[in-house]
Design an enzyme around this catalytic site. Structure first.
Site, PDB file in Angstrom:
ATOM      1  CB  CYS A 141      23.214   8.831  -6.431  1.00 55.95           C
ATOM      2  SG  CYS A 141      24.671   7.886  -7.633  1.00 55.95           S
ATOM      3  N   PRO A 142      26.428   8.665  -5.012  1.00 59.38           N
ATOM      4  CG  PRO A 142      28.234   8.041  -5.436  1.00 59.38           C
ATOM      5  CD  PRO A 142      27.572   9.087  -5.320  1.00 59.38           C
TER       6      PRO A 142
END
Lengths: 392, 78
Positions: free
Chosen positions: B14-15
């Site tokens: 992430c991200p």
């Protein structure tokens, strides 16, 4: 004869060149600019009116004896032939190459962006662009200041947040925060790419009086009308705006071209930092595709790893980040590594003192990295994300 | 047949996967299918939130052997 070539006198290039010289290696450093800019300084110039001279130094005053400085622009690198070509026709050969050319800021992929920067400046394009932003910002008595980004990938992930905080505090001191809105438009789902950090930053932004839009990736800018349009289909009016440009790899002709990824960043082994397929060429800092944040800290730590490896040690880069988020009198850091997502780090005065110490040590740490290494090592070990995984 | 773009974000934390999706979305024309492969467990709720907010349609969202596969039809662009 051995010759180590370092391309670029940003944070990574200077740390690498000065460290190598301290160990007695013959080093040639090639840089196109005469001055080095402490890039976070642009935030303070643009939104607090600091004098740029605080954040710039002539490159020749930042190198140690033993580093040969060449003024010139690198236009081509041939990894197979071990050649580096400069714009003026000069050619250099090497036994080991360290590419530290940074990222290229791409204004042309966003319609209206170049016009926006030419008119208002920003906090990414250099000290004079930051001064230009300040000249407009300090005159802003009403309307909306928009801080946004053209792409989710840019150096210093908390930079737009810091810009918004600093702008809001300046406006508050001027008594204008009520009449001027600071609007932070982010290309992420939350107030920060990492949700853990978003939960810490969001209330702080609210407290500072900053309005936030999420999932707003700038697609085009109409400078005349004062409108920014997002890829996600929204729009924002602005009186003044600073948009972080899309980042690409350095604009040099690279042989072979396969070592570049789709955005022109140089593909490296993320631990050893050597260019994919080559053991005599490294890429550090913003120029590489290492899957970590593009920041001065990662460039500095990467330079140390590469110098260790040149000396024969099996050092590995762990992707450690330490991105400061500066709020009023306090700070937090985004601390993560390849193996660990960002940990919750609260805003405190003590961390602000640490960040101010890091800034104060900057010039010295570029020139004498080995003197600062034990201090930084102690800090990085004590704050290893595995050690503080529960929060700090 | 619709144009199809595949984005491989396996191994990215992430991200990363959403960033890659946003960049593919920038280049995609209306009606295009964007297929994203990701291993980050946070990607599933993130892609759902992204599609909802941007008015794009999730045609398929499945997980197999630790790989999340999302297929999105670009319906949020004029």
């Amino acid at each position: 004869m051995e010759r180590i070539l370092v391309l670029g006198a940003g944070t990574g290039g200077l740390v690498a060149a000065n460290l190598l010289a301290s160990h007695g290696y013959p080093v040639t450093l090639i840089e196109k600019r005469e001055t080095h800019l402490f890039q976070p300084g642009m935030l303070w110039i643009a939104f607090q009116g600091h004098n740029p001279s605080r954040y710039t130094r002539p490159v020749k005053e930042l190198i140690r004896p033993g580093v040969e400085l060449v003024h010139g622009e690198v236009v081509g690198i041939d990894l197979g032939e071990r050649l580096v070509h400069l714009a003026d026709g000069r050619t250099f050969t090497y036994t080991t190459l360290i590419i530290a050319l940074g990222a290229h800021l791409d204004y042309d992929s966003t319609p209206g962006h170049r016009e926006l920067v030419e008119r208002y400046g920003d906090f990414y394009s250099g000290a004079s662009a930051a001064e230009k932003m300040w000249s407009h910002f300090k005159e802003l008595t009403s309307g909306r200041l928009v801080i946004a980004a053209a792409d989710p990938l840019y150096k210093c992930p908390p930079a737009p947040h810091k810009a918004a905080f600093l702008a809001a505090y300046t406006l508050r001191r001027m008594g204008r925060l009520g009449s001027v809105e600071v609007h932070l438009a982010l290309p992420f789902l939350h107030e920060y790419p990492s949700e853990v950090i978003a939960r810490i930053v969001a209330p702080k932004l609210e407290e500072a009086g900053v309005r936030v839009s999420t999932l707003f990736t700038v697609e085009s800018i109409d400078v005349g009308e004062g409108k920014i349009y997002s890829l996600e289909g929204e729009e924002l009016d602005f009186s003044l705006a600073a948009v972080i440009p899309a980042h690409r790899g350095p604009t040099v002709r690279m042989e072979p071209g396969e070592v570049l990824d789709e955005d022109g960043f140089i593909k490296v082994d993320k631990y050893r930092l050597n260019v994919e397929g080559y053991d005599d060429a490294y890429a550090i800092g913003d120029a590489s595709n290492a899957p970590t944040s593009k920041t001065g800290v990662t460039a500095h730590l990467g330079a140390e790893v590469v110098v260790d490896r040149i000396m024969g040690y099996d050092s590995r880069f762990n992707g450690r980040t330490n991105c400061p988020i500066v709020a009023d009198g306090t700070a937090s850091f985004v601390i993560s590594s390849y193996d660990h997502p960002p940990v919750p780090v609260k805003f405190t005065r003590f961390k602000r003192m640490l960040e101010d110490l890091f800034i104060a040590s900057y010039w010295s740490s570029l020139m004498y990295p080995e003197r600062w290494a034990p201090i930084f090592r102690a800090y990085f070990n004590a704050t290893d994300p595995r050690v503080i995984s529960g929060g700090w | 047949m619709s144009e199809r773009i595949t984005v491989d974000a396996r191994g990215m934390a992430c991200p990363g996967p959403i960033t890659k999706l946003v960049r593919a979305y920038r280049k995609a024309s209306p009606g295009t299918l964007i297929e994203v492969l990701a291993t980050d467990p946070g990607f599933k709720p993130d892609v759902e939130a992204w599609a909802k907010r941007t008015g794009n349609e999730i045609v398929e969202l499945a997980e197999e052997n630790g790989v999340i596969r999302a297929v999105i039809r670009v319906t949020g662009k004029k």
